[in-house]
Design a protein around this motif. Structure first.
Motif, mmCIF file in Angstrom:
data_model
loop_
_atom_site.group_PDB
_atom_site.id
_atom_site.type_symbol
_atom_site.label_atom_id
_atom_site.label_comp_id
_atom_site.label_asym_id
_atom_site.label_seq_id
_atom_site.Cartn_x
_atom_site.Cartn_y
_atom_site.Cartn_z
ATOM 1 N N GLY A 68 0.841 -1.190 0.000
ATOM 2 C CA GLY A 68 0.000 0.000 0.000
ATOM 3 C C GLY A 68 0.871 1.233 0.000
ATOM 4 N N SER A 69 0.227 2.373 0.106
ATOM 5 C CA SER A 69 0.986 3.617 0.024
ATOM 6 C C SER A 69 1.451 4.108 1.386
ATOM 7 N N ILE A 115 6.658 -5.461 6.652
ATOM 8 C CA ILE A 115 6.653 -4.317 5.731
ATOM 9 C C ILE A 115 7.989 -4.248 4.992
ATOM 10 N N LYS A 116 9.094 -4.496 5.709
ATOM 11 C CA LYS A 116 10.408 -4.535 5.055
ATOM 12 C C LYS A 116 10.441 -5.623 3.982
ATOM 13 N N ASP A 117 9.810 -6.769 4.266
ATOM 14 C CA ASP A 117 9.752 -7.862 3.285
ATOM 15 C C ASP A 117 9.041 -7.436 2.005
ATOM 16 N N LEU A 118 8.189 -6.413 2.110
ATOM 17 C CA LEU A 118 7.478 -5.888 0.938
ATOM 18 C C LEU A 118 8.350 -4.945 0.117
ATOM 19 N N GLY A 119 9.578 -4.702 0.608
ATOM 20 C CA GLY A 119 10.489 -3.831 -0.125
ATOM 21 C C GLY A 119 10.596 -2.428 0.428
ATOM 22 N N ARG A 120 9.964 -2.179 1.556
ATOM 23 C CA ARG A 120 10.048 -0.846 2.167
ATOM 24 C C ARG A 120 11.110 -0.881 3.249
#
Length: 86
Positions: A5-6, A32-37
């Motif tokens: 998400g944003s 969230i880090k696993d999502l690339g953030r």
């Protein structure tokens, strides 16, 4: 991806929906880090959630269910209630 998400809030809601249970903020930040953030730290995620809960009150999209632990409002009545020894 449904979880991406944003905002940290959007990410958190998606992560909690997939987990199906409340999670500690450290677990949320790691997912969230696993999502690339990569910028998602425990502090930044928790700060975002606390600000959201404070500003939205009963209309918040997440709730604090324990120390640094967050869940979805729909789960509120399903969680064990804390009792105080009087």
């Amino acid at each position: 991806d449904e979880v991406r998400g944003s905002s940290y809030l959007d990410n958190t809601v998606g992560i909690l929906e997939l987990a199906g249970k409340p999670l500690h903020v450290t677990d949320i930040a790691n997912k969230i880090k696993d999502l690339g953030r990569e910028s998602a730290t425990r502090g930044s995620v928790e700060s975002s959630l606390v600000r959201h809960i404070s500003s939205r009150g009963p209309k918040a999209r997440v709730i604090r269910v324990g120390p640094s632990t967050y869940g979805l409002p729909a789960w509120k009545n399903l969680l064990p209630q804390s009792t105080s020894a009087a």
